[in-house]
Design a protein around this motif. Sequence first.
Motif, mmCIF file in Angstrom:
data_model
loop_
_atom_site.group_PDB
_atom_site.id
_atom_site.type_symbol
_atom_site.label_atom_id
_atom_site.label_comp_id
_atom_site.label_asym_id
_atom_site.label_seq_id
_atom_site.Cartn_x
_atom_site.Cartn_y
_atom_site.Cartn_z
ATOM 1 N N GLU A 180 -4.155 -6.381 2.828
ATOM 2 C CA GLU A 180 -4.436 -5.436 3.905
ATOM 3 C C GLU A 180 -3.394 -4.316 3.945
ATOM 4 O O GLU A 180 -3.650 -3.235 4.474
ATOM 5 N N SER A 181 -2.212 -4.578 3.351
ATOM 6 C CA SER A 181 -1.157 -3.558 3.305
ATOM 7 C C SER A 181 -1.567 -2.356 2.472
ATOM 8 O O SER A 181 -0.993 -1.269 2.623
ATOM 9 N N LEU A 182 -2.539 -2.524 1.584
ATOM 10 C CA LEU A 182 -2.997 -1.401 0.762
ATOM 11 C C LEU A 182 -3.522 -0.266 1.630
ATOM 12 O O LEU A 182 -3.395 0.906 1.271
ATOM 13 N N ALA A 183 -4.107 -0.617 2.776
ATOM 14 C CA ALA A 183 -4.653 0.407 3.669
ATOM 15 C C ALA A 183 -3.555 1.145 4.438
ATOM 16 O O ALA A 183 -3.815 2.194 5.034
ATOM 17 N N LYS A 184 -2.335 0.602 4.415
ATOM 18 C CA LYS A 184 -1.242 1.216 5.168
ATOM 19 C C LYS A 184 -0.394 2.168 4.330
ATOM 20 O O LYS A 184 0.474 2.852 4.856
ATOM 21 N N LEU A 185 -0.647 2.206 3.020
ATOM 22 C CA LEU A 185 0.179 3.043 2.145
ATOM 23 C C LEU A 185 0.060 4.521 2.478
ATOM 24 O O LEU A 185 1.011 5.284 2.313
ATOM 25 N N GLU A 186 -1.106 4.949 2.944
ATOM 26 C CA GLU A 186 -1.295 6.368 3.253
ATOM 27 C C GLU A 186 -0.426 6.830 4.416
ATOM 28 O O GLU A 186 -0.217 8.038 4.607
ATOM 29 N N GLY A 187 0.097 5.876 5.185
ATOM 30 C CA GLY A 187 0.934 6.248 6.318
ATOM 31 C C GLY A 187 2.389 6.487 5.955
ATOM 32 O O GLY A 187 3.182 6.920 6.795
ATOM 33 N N ILE A 188 2.764 6.211 4.693
ATOM 34 C CA ILE A 188 4.146 6.421 4.252
ATOM 35 C C ILE A 188 4.187 7.737 3.478
ATOM 36 O O ILE A 188 3.719 7.813 2.342
#
Length: 319
Positions: A59-67
């Motif tokens: 699920e962390s893959l979806a959070k990469l765009e926030g970095i």
Amino acid sequence: MTYKEQHATYHTALSDFLQVVECFQESEMLPTLLGIILAVGNYLNGGTNRGQADGFDIESLAKLEGIKDATGKDIRHFIFDLFLNRMTEQSTQFVEELMPCMVNMNRRISKDSDGVEKLDKSAKIAFEDFDLCVTALHSEFVQKHEMMQMILSYFEDPADPFKLQMPKIYLEAKDKLDELNTLKDTAKEKYAQVLKWFKVQAMKSNEFCLLWDNLLIPANMIINADMKMKKEFMLPTFCQNKPFSAEDLQILWSFKEFDGKRTVKKKTKERRRRRFSQRLRDGAEAAAAAEAKAAGAAAPAEGAPAVAPGVTPAGSFSA
């Protein structure tokens, strides 16, 4: 008289979904990409207790765009710059391996109520939908078969055409539906194995496919392209349910200029793929070796993946 069309549709859909599942089970390069993401996350969290993770939740893959960096580019630009530009052979193989998942996604540009463009994404085949369809078709067969048996009990003439023909027709239908149920159960079991490999308790198949599609093909990169680029490259390449290449991804991520032409190279030879069962055996051997060492971690078994995606981390990385 009507079941054959449904059977053909469901069989094709489940067979295609099985390819989606198996592309993750058999991919050799998937651990390579996940290893890069893990290393980047550990580097970003260096000096903290979150910087020594052995794995991460997918699920962390979806959070990469926030970095993001100072220019507004997210961390995926760095990751794919390394993977697509410096590891071309591995990334080319990776894209080929995961193509069944990518072509399972519908991507369409539409406009909201204010006339603003947006990219709609949806999975063409969601296992849960066809699971219900096959179950309903089987239930209908059982009901009609019972009705046929009741009707047959009223026939006294052993040479009646209905009595001679219908049992054979229903027997053929039963064989086809039994095969369809077996295919459904196989797809369900293999999808459960994939989720277990990633340490995921539950995730719908459409959400699983969307997660990987958003990682590789962010909607904003298609929407924000100029009109000429959309018409000549973005729409024909990513919005027509056709296979694309690693070179196409390089253009999408602005690592390479579009020269007005695009081709998807055919495989020159069959790539050797390790079966998922072999992966499981490798993992079991590595775990056994580790336990046998009194002092600590043993060397991984020969052929074991460089990264164990989904392994419970010592710490999880975040922005």
